[in-house]
Motif scaffolding. Structure first.
Motif, PDB file in Angstrom:
ATOM      1  N   TYR A   5       0.947  -0.952  -0.424  1.00 31.49           N
ATOM      2  CA  TYR A   5       0.142  -0.390   0.033  1.00 31.49           C
ATOM      3  C   TYR A   5       1.037   0.850  -0.323  1.00 31.49           C
ATOM      4  O   TYR A   5       0.628   2.314  -1.137  1.00 31.49           O
ATOM      5  CB  TYR A   5      -1.140  -0.197   1.292  1.00 31.49           C
ATOM      6  N   THR A   6       1.751   1.088   1.124  1.00 36.63           N
ATOM      7  CA  THR A   6       2.697   1.876   0.402  1.00 36.63           C
ATOM      8  C   THR A   6       2.982   2.953  -0.940  1.00 36.63           C
ATOM      9  O   THR A   6       3.484   3.522  -0.816  1.00 36.63           O
ATOM     10  CB  THR A   6       4.653   2.112   1.255  1.00 36.63           C
ATOM     11  N   GLN A   7       3.513   1.615  -1.620  1.00 40.36           N
ATOM     12  CA  GLN A   7       4.269   1.491  -2.355  1.00 40.36           C
ATOM     13  C   GLN A   7       3.143   1.993  -3.629  1.00 40.36           C
ATOM     14  O   GLN A   7       3.848   3.123  -4.947  1.00 40.36           O
ATOM     15  CB  GLN A   7       4.841   0.340  -3.243  1.00 40.36           C
ATOM     16  N   LEU A   8       1.512   1.620  -3.473  1.00 41.04           N
ATOM     17  CA  LEU A   8       1.269   2.542  -4.275  1.00 41.04           C
ATOM     18  C   LEU A   8       0.780   3.691  -4.063  1.00 41.04           C
ATOM     19  O   LEU A   8       0.811   4.494  -5.019  1.00 41.04           O
ATOM     20  CB  LEU A   8      -0.509   1.562  -3.930  1.00 41.04           C
ATOM     21  N   VAL A   9       0.575   3.818  -2.926  1.00 39.09           N
ATOM     22  CA  VAL A   9       0.015   5.609  -2.373  1.00 39.09           C
ATOM     23  C   VAL A   9       1.857   6.746  -2.752  1.00 39.09           C
ATOM     24  O   VAL A   9       1.963   7.518  -3.046  1.00 39.09           O
ATOM     25  CB  VAL A   9       0.279   6.442  -0.912  1.00 39.09           C
ATOM     26  N   THR A  10       3.141   5.899  -2.798  1.00 33.19           N
ATOM     27  CA  THR A  10       4.454   6.095  -3.038  1.00 33.19           C
ATOM     28  C   THR A  10       4.235   6.631  -5.302  1.00 33.19           C
ATOM     29  O   THR A  10       4.093   8.006  -5.656  1.00 33.19           O
ATOM     30  CB  THR A  10       5.445   5.437  -3.464  1.00 33.19           C
ATOM     31  N   VAL A  11       3.710   5.796  -5.402  1.00 30.86           N
ATOM     32  CA  VAL A  11       3.561   5.618  -7.124  1.00 30.86           C
ATOM     33  C   VAL A  11       2.793   7.023  -7.387  1.00 30.86           C
ATOM     34  O   VAL A  11       2.536   7.936  -8.777  1.00 30.86           O
ATOM     35  CB  VAL A  11       3.133   4.328  -7.516  1.00 30.86           C
ATOM     36  N   PHE A  12       1.357   6.618  -6.643  1.00 29.03           N
ATOM     37  CA  PHE A  12       0.351   7.354  -7.407  1.00 29.03           C
ATOM     38  C   PHE A  12       0.164   9.264  -7.038  1.00 29.03           C
ATOM     39  O   PHE A  12       0.962   9.892  -8.153  1.00 29.03           O
ATOM     40  CB  PHE A  12      -1.011   7.430  -6.122  1.00 29.03           C
ATOM     41  N   LEU A  13       0.993   9.300  -5.861  1.00 30.34           N
ATOM     42  CA  LEU A  13       1.912  11.186  -5.665  1.00 30.34           C
ATOM     43  C   LEU A  13       2.771  11.193  -6.618  1.00 30.34           C
ATOM     44  O   LEU A  13       2.804  12.547  -6.862  1.00 30.34           O
ATOM     45  CB  LEU A  13       2.042  11.047  -4.303  1.00 30.34           C
ATOM     46  N   GLY A  14       3.095  10.330  -7.166  1.00 28.76           N
ATOM     47  CA  GLY A  14       4.711  10.713  -7.711  1.00 28.76           C
ATOM     48  C   GLY A  14       4.414  11.096  -9.190  1.00 28.76           C
ATOM     49  O   GLY A  14       4.892  11.569  -9.844  1.00 28.76           O
ATOM     50  N   PHE A  15       3.455   9.861  -9.763  1.00 29.50           N
ATOM     51  CA  PHE A  15       3.051  10.514 -11.158  1.00 29.50           C
ATOM     52  C   PHE A  15       1.681  11.330 -10.848  1.00 29.50           C
ATOM     53  O   PHE A  15       1.772  12.097 -12.342  1.00 29.50           O
ATOM     54  CB  PHE A  15       2.351   8.679 -11.589  1.00 29.50           C
TER      55      PHE A  15
END
Length: 207
Positions: A5-15
């Motif tokens: 979930y941390t990875q999901l949030v990180t990727v979403f915020l980055g993009f």
């Protein structure tokens, strides 16, 4: 599960920060705001399909590109981090980056350029996609493409309702969003570069 979930949030915020749907909505309105709704739908859909295709290609072929040109993942992280940081720095100061310029020619299909490239799929977006997908194996690729597809859908909705969105937030609101996204991008770029430097130090022969 927590790390996923941390990875999901990180990727979403980055993009989300680097694509900045709100700011790009202003660019879309400026380019095609005087056209009829049907034409706007067509241009928005074409631009986002091309954008997704570009990111899909670089996400899937990232490792092959590395091998072909002898590029290491740490080198990509450092270079991508610098690019993302520069884009964020310009946005933080209230100005657009030259890497995401909206200049266009009447002879060019605006859906292809400048909307798809470089506004949506610019160097920073490509470097971010390659970094996320190459560092996470198959899971990284699936997460990267799924999140990016969601961002493309969000951007499409923003484009379609561009007139209402811009009327709602106003010029000052647009500036505030741009600076906030710039801050997030600058931090993400710094984190990418730091991860690249640490990985480079750990490479065989570098210790």
């Amino acid at each position: 599960m927590h790390s996923f979930y941390t990875q999901l949030v990180t990727v979403f915020l980055g993009f989300f920060a680097i694509m900045n749907p709100v700011a790009n909505t202003a660019a879309f309105a400026g380019l095609v705001g005087d056209r009829d709704k049907k034409d706007q739908y067509r241009i928005a859909a074409k631009a986002l399909l091309i954008t997704f295709a570009v990111i899909l290609a670089f996400s899937l072929l990232g490792k092959a590109i590395f091998q072909l040109f002898g590029i290491t993942l740490p080198a990509l992280r450092i270079t991508g981090g610098i690019l993302v940081f520069l884009i964020g720095y310009h946005m933080l100061n209230g100005s657009g980056s030259k890497l995401h310029s909206a200049g266009s020619s009447e002879e060019t299909d605006v859906a292809v350029s400048p909307l798809a490239v470089p506004l949506l799929a610019g160097p920073g977006t490509i470097a971010t996609a390659m970094n996320y997908s190459a560092s996470g194996g198959l899971t990284g690729i699936v997460v990267t493409l799924s999140v990016f597809a969601l961002l493309c859908l969000i951007t499409f909705i923003c484009f379609i309702f561009s007139a209402r969105i811009l009327a709602l937030i106003g010029q000052s609101g647009l500036g505030m969003v741009t600076r906030l996204m710039g801050l997030i991008l600058a931090v993400i770029g710094t984190q990418m570069a730091m991860a690249g430097v640490l990985a480079f130090i750990k490479l065989p022969g570098m210790a």
